[in-house]
Scaffold this active site. Structure first.
Site, short mmCIF file in Angstrom:
data_model
loop_
_atom_site.label_atom_id
_atom_site.label_comp_id
_atom_site.label_asym_id
_atom_site.label_seq_id
_atom_site.Cartn_x
_atom_site.Cartn_y
_atom_site.Cartn_z
N GLY A 63 0.74 -1.25 0.00
CA GLY A 63 0.00 0.00 0.00
C GLY A 63 0.77 1.30 0.00
O GLY A 63 0.19 2.36 0.14
N LYS A 163 5.20 -0.66 -14.06
CA LYS A 163 6.46 -1.41 -13.84
C LYS A 163 6.51 -2.60 -14.78
O LYS A 163 5.50 -3.27 -14.98
CB LYS A 163 6.52 -1.90 -12.39
CG LYS A 163 7.73 -2.81 -12.15
CD LYS A 163 8.02 -3.00 -10.71
CE LYS A 163 7.12 -4.06 -10.08
NZ LYS A 163 7.41 -4.15 -8.63
C1 SAM Z 1 5.50 -5.00 -5.76
S1 SAM Z 1 3.92 -5.33 -5.08
C2 SAM Z 1 3.20 -3.71 -5.09
C3 SAM Z 1 3.74 -2.80 -4.04
C4 SAM Z 1 2.90 -1.54 -3.88
N1 SAM Z 1 2.96 -0.70 -5.07
C5 SAM Z 1 3.37 -0.71 -2.70
O1 SAM Z 1 3.96 0.34 -2.93
O2 SAM Z 1 3.12 -1.10 -1.56
C6 SAM Z 1 3.09 -6.11 -6.43
C7 SAM Z 1 1.64 -6.46 -6.17
O3 SAM Z 1 1.03 -6.84 -7.41
C8 SAM Z 1 -0.04 -7.68 -7.08
N2 SAM Z 1 -0.53 -8.42 -8.27
C9 SAM Z 1 0.18 -9.30 -9.01
N3 SAM Z 1 -0.61 -9.83 -9.99
C10 SAM Z 1 -1.83 -9.25 -9.85
C11 SAM Z 1 -3.07 -9.41 -10.52
N4 SAM Z 1 -3.19 -10.28 -11.55
N5 SAM Z 1 -4.15 -8.69 -10.12
C12 SAM Z 1 -4.02 -7.82 -9.06
N6 SAM Z 1 -2.87 -7.64 -8.37
C13 SAM Z 1 -1.78 -8.34 -8.75
C14 SAM Z 1 0.54 -8.60 -6.02
O4 SAM Z 1 -0.49 -9.21 -5.25
C15 SAM Z 1 1.41 -7.62 -5.21
O5 SAM Z 1 0.76 -7.20 -4.05
#
Ligand code: SAM
Length: 212
Positions: A63, A163
């Site tokens: 988050g 990203k």
């Molecule tokens: C690097 S983390 C994001 C960190 C966030 N931007 C932060 O600053 O706290 C990547 C996120 O992408 C989500 N994610 C990956 N594939 C996804 C999908 N198909 N649908 C929704 N979320 C997805 C994962 O659950 C994970 O929580």
């Protein structure tokens, strides 16, 4: 100004948690992850987020991007986060999180009867396999999904920051972005470790109508 919500620090992938100066800074400043400084550095350079904007944050958990975006747009703005993971509490009144898979959710349901978004952010990352080409391909699929959602949900002139893991498909992906946006740049903020394969594609000035 410190955020008024979640205070614990989680990395996106806890096994790979990096406890560097950005990790400690995030903890001190009350952000949920060190990733916040990647967004902050890109935002400072490119001036993406302003008061009153509507922002869609794909891959929101834990988050920190949502916290930062909510702070930048202020109470007159709105931030909607989407993630596979269950949302944590403590959000400001102008932010919401939906637990969903971006591949399953119809675009129109994210508008929730409101106006189109001014900015779409995607920090989505796939579960990594250790096979770089497979991980890059999966990351590109997520980036293309973010682009497809933006085609429907972003206002003309709006911006998309995504990203993506660098792989063989990046030049083609960049070309697809260029069909949708007036300007496309590659961003590698300082907070993104140089050894990390991640890079950020930024499209600004969304073109009107269907992409060429
Ligand atoms: C690097 S983390 C994001 C960190 C966030 N931007 C932060 O600053 O706290 C990547 C996120 O992408 C989500 N994610 C990956 N594939 C996804 C999908 N198909 N649908 C929704 N979320 C997805 C994962 O659950 C994970 O929580």
């Amino acid at each position: 100004m410190p955020p008024t919500h979640p205070v614990s620090v989680f990395a996106c992938q806890p096994m790979k948690k990096i406890q560097d100066s950005y990790f400690h800074k995030a903890k001190r400043e009350g952000f949920a992850a060190r990733s916040v400084y990647k967004l902050e550095q890109i935002d400072r350079k490119r001036k993406l987020l302003r008061r009153g904007m509507r922002v869609l944050d794909l891959g929101t958990s834990p988050g920190s991007w949502l916290q930062y975006a909510a702070r930048q747009v202020g109470a007159q703005g709105h931030v909607l986060g989407v993630d596979l993971q269950e949302p944590r509490g403590g959000l400001p009144a102008h932010a919401r999180i939906l637990q969903a898979d971006v591949f399953d959710i119809p675009a129109h349901s994210l508008l929730q009867g409101g106006a189109p978004f001014d900015v779409v952010l995607s920090d989505m990352a796939p579960r990594t396999t250790g096979v770089p080409s497979a991980d890059a391909a999966r990351s590109e699929e997520l980036a293309r999904r973010a682009l497809a959602l933006s085609a429907e949900l972003l206002r003309p002139g709006g911006s998309l920051l995504v990203k993506v893991f660098q792989g063989g498909g990046l030049p083609a992906l960049r070309k697809t972005f260029a069909a949708h946006f007036a300007k496309v740049t590659l961003e590698k903020p300082k907070a993104s470790r140089s050894e990390s394969v991640e890079i950020f594609l930024l499209g600004t000035g969304k073109k009107e109508g269907p992409a060429a």
